[in-house]
Design a protein around this motif. Structure first.
Motif, PDB file in Angstrom:
ATOM      1  N   GLY A  31       0.915  -0.855   0.036  1.00 37.40           N
ATOM      2  CA  GLY A  31       0.129  -0.082  -0.023  1.00 37.40           C
ATOM      3  C   GLY A  31       1.324   0.995  -0.458  1.00 37.40           C
ATOM      4  O   GLY A  31       0.389   2.143  -0.522  1.00 37.40           O
ATOM      5  N   ARG A  32       1.614   1.593   0.705  1.00 38.89           N
ATOM      6  CA  ARG A  32       2.727   2.219   0.218  1.00 38.89           C
ATOM      7  C   ARG A  32       3.962   1.560  -0.399  1.00 38.89           C
ATOM      8  O   ARG A  32       5.994   2.552  -0.748  1.00 38.89           O
ATOM      9  CB  ARG A  32       3.673   2.436   1.970  1.00 38.89           C
ATOM     10  N   LEU A  33       3.737   1.592  -2.015  1.00 40.53           N
ATOM     11  CA  LEU A  33       5.232   0.771  -2.089  1.00 40.53           C
ATOM     12  C   LEU A  33       5.921   1.814  -3.975  1.00 40.53           C
ATOM     13  O   LEU A  33       4.377   3.056  -4.152  1.00 40.53           O
ATOM     14  CB  LEU A  33       4.653  -0.354  -3.206  1.00 40.53           C
ATOM     15  N   PRO A  34       7.051   1.915  -4.284  1.00 42.25           N
ATOM     16  CA  PRO A  34       7.036   2.841  -5.064  1.00 42.25           C
ATOM     17  C   PRO A  34       5.809   2.150  -6.514  1.00 42.25           C
ATOM     18  O   PRO A  34       6.252   1.616  -6.916  1.00 42.25           O
ATOM     19  CB  PRO A  34       8.500   2.752  -5.892  1.00 42.25           C
ATOM     20  N   GLY A  35       5.222   3.599  -6.946  1.00 40.47           N
ATOM     21  CA  GLY A  35       4.746   3.434  -8.165  1.00 40.47           C
ATOM     22  C   GLY A  35       3.224   3.929  -7.177  1.00 40.47           C
ATOM     23  O   GLY A  35       1.945   3.742  -8.073  1.00 40.47           O
ATOM     24  N   ASP A  36       2.951   3.508  -6.043  1.00 39.07           N
ATOM     25  CA  ASP A  36       1.350   3.922  -5.678  1.00 39.07           C
ATOM     26  C   ASP A  36       1.354   5.049  -5.808  1.00 39.07           C
ATOM     27  O   ASP A  36       2.611   5.647  -4.917  1.00 39.07           O
ATOM     28  CB  ASP A  36       0.884   3.097  -4.572  1.00 39.07           C
ATOM     29  N   ILE A  37       0.164   6.154  -6.350  1.00 40.93           N
ATOM     30  CA  ILE A  37       0.165   7.030  -6.412  1.00 40.93           C
ATOM     31  C   ILE A  37      -1.276   7.700  -5.739  1.00 40.93           C
ATOM     32  O   ILE A  37      -2.201   7.571  -5.406  1.00 40.93           O
ATOM     33  CB  ILE A  37      -0.840   7.308  -7.285  1.00 40.93           C
ATOM     34  N   VAL A  38       0.005   8.652  -4.946  1.00 42.20           N
ATOM     35  CA  VAL A  38      -1.125   9.514  -3.990  1.00 42.20           C
ATOM     36  C   VAL A  38      -0.992  10.693  -3.652  1.00 42.20           C
ATOM     37  O   VAL A  38      -0.531  11.194  -3.614  1.00 42.20           O
ATOM     38  CB  VAL A  38      -0.739   9.277  -2.086  1.00 42.20           C
ATOM     39  N   ILE A  39      -2.347  11.440  -3.808  1.00 40.84           N
ATOM     40  CA  ILE A  39      -2.578  12.508  -4.242  1.00 40.84           C
ATOM     41  C   ILE A  39      -3.260  13.568  -2.634  1.00 40.84           C
ATOM     42  O   ILE A  39      -4.230  12.975  -2.634  1.00 40.84           O
ATOM     43  CB  ILE A  39      -3.008  12.849  -5.429  1.00 40.84           C
ATOM     44  N   ARG A  40      -2.668  14.585  -1.846  1.00 46.50           N
ATOM     45  CA  ARG A  40      -3.095  15.311  -1.125  1.00 46.50           C
ATOM     46  C   ARG A  40      -3.543  16.572  -1.073  1.00 46.50           C
ATOM     47  O   ARG A  40      -2.411  17.257  -1.279  1.00 46.50           O
ATOM     48  CB  ARG A  40      -2.534  14.700   0.302  1.00 46.50           C
ATOM     49  N   GLY A  43      -8.758  18.880   2.038  1.00 43.92           N
ATOM     50  CA  GLY A  43     -10.039  17.898   2.731  1.00 43.92           C
ATOM     51  C   GLY A  43     -10.335  17.118   1.560  1.00 43.92           C
ATOM     52  O   GLY A  43     -11.658  16.366   1.149  1.00 43.92           O
ATOM     53  N   PHE A  44      -9.023  16.548   0.321  1.00 42.15           N
ATOM     54  CA  PHE A  44      -9.658  15.376  -0.143  1.00 42.15           C
ATOM     55  C   PHE A  44      -8.091  15.147  -0.521  1.00 42.15           C
ATOM     56  O   PHE A  44      -6.810  15.471  -0.507  1.00 42.15           O
ATOM     57  CB  PHE A  44      -9.465  16.508  -2.191  1.00 42.15           C
ATOM     58  N   THR A  45      -8.180  13.160  -0.461  1.00 43.56           N
ATOM     59  CA  THR A  45      -6.741  11.765  -0.781  1.00 43.56           C
ATOM     60  C   THR A  45      -7.388  11.742  -1.796  1.00 43.56           C
ATOM     61  O   THR A  45      -8.280  10.518  -2.066  1.00 43.56           O
ATOM     62  CB  THR A  45      -7.065  11.773   0.237  1.00 43.56           C
ATOM     63  N   PHE A  46      -6.737  11.499  -3.182  1.00 40.07           N
ATOM     64  CA  PHE A  46      -6.886  10.172  -3.775  1.00 40.07           C
ATOM     65  C   PHE A  46      -5.338   9.153  -3.896  1.00 40.07           C
ATOM     66  O   PHE A  46      -5.024   9.924  -4.018  1.00 40.07           O
ATOM     67  CB  PHE A  46      -6.793  11.337  -5.482  1.00 40.07           C
ATOM     68  N   TYR A  47      -6.040   8.030  -4.367  1.00 40.46           N
ATOM     69  CA  TYR A  47      -4.632   7.047  -3.709  1.00 40.46           C
ATOM     70  C   TYR A  47      -5.058   6.214  -4.668  1.00 40.46           C
ATOM     71  O   TYR A  47      -6.063   5.056  -4.951  1.00 40.46           O
ATOM     72  CB  TYR A  47      -5.309   6.630  -1.862  1.00 40.46           C
ATOM     73  N   ALA A  48      -4.487   5.965  -5.081  1.00 39.05           N
ATOM     74  CA  ALA A  48      -4.340   4.631  -6.612  1.00 39.05           C
ATOM     75  C   ALA A  48      -3.585   3.552  -6.477  1.00 39.05           C
ATOM     76  O   ALA A  48      -1.729   4.458  -6.769  1.00 39.05           O
ATOM     77  CB  ALA A  48      -4.480   4.692  -8.258  1.00 39.05           C
TER      78      ALA A  48
END
Length: 69
Positions: A31-40, A43-48
């Motif tokens: 869930g926290r590997l390189p290549g996992d995308i997190v945009i914070r 009031g908004f968090t996007f996780y792929a």
């Protein structure tokens, strides 16, 4: 029909096992590997979880391949 029910039971068991092992799996860094995308943002968090999804897919494919072998 029997093959379908066996596959559903196997998937269910894998999900239960993953749920039971989740505290230890988190320590491995899934869930926290390189290549996992997190945009914070405010009031908004996007996780792929792209890399995590690929690894889980490969592992499940190997498991099902071994079961059907």
């Amino acid at each position: 029909m029997a093959i379908m029910s066996r596959a559903l039971i196997a998937i269910g068991l894998v999900l239960v096992l993953a749920g039971l092992l989740w505290p230890w799996l988190v320590r491995l860094g899934l869930g926290r590997l390189p290549g996992d995308i997190v945009i914070r943002r405010e009031g908004f968090t996007f996780y792929a979880p792209i890399t995590t999804g690929l690894i889980v897919g490969i592992v499940l494919s190997l498991i099902f391949w071994l079961i059907n072998r």
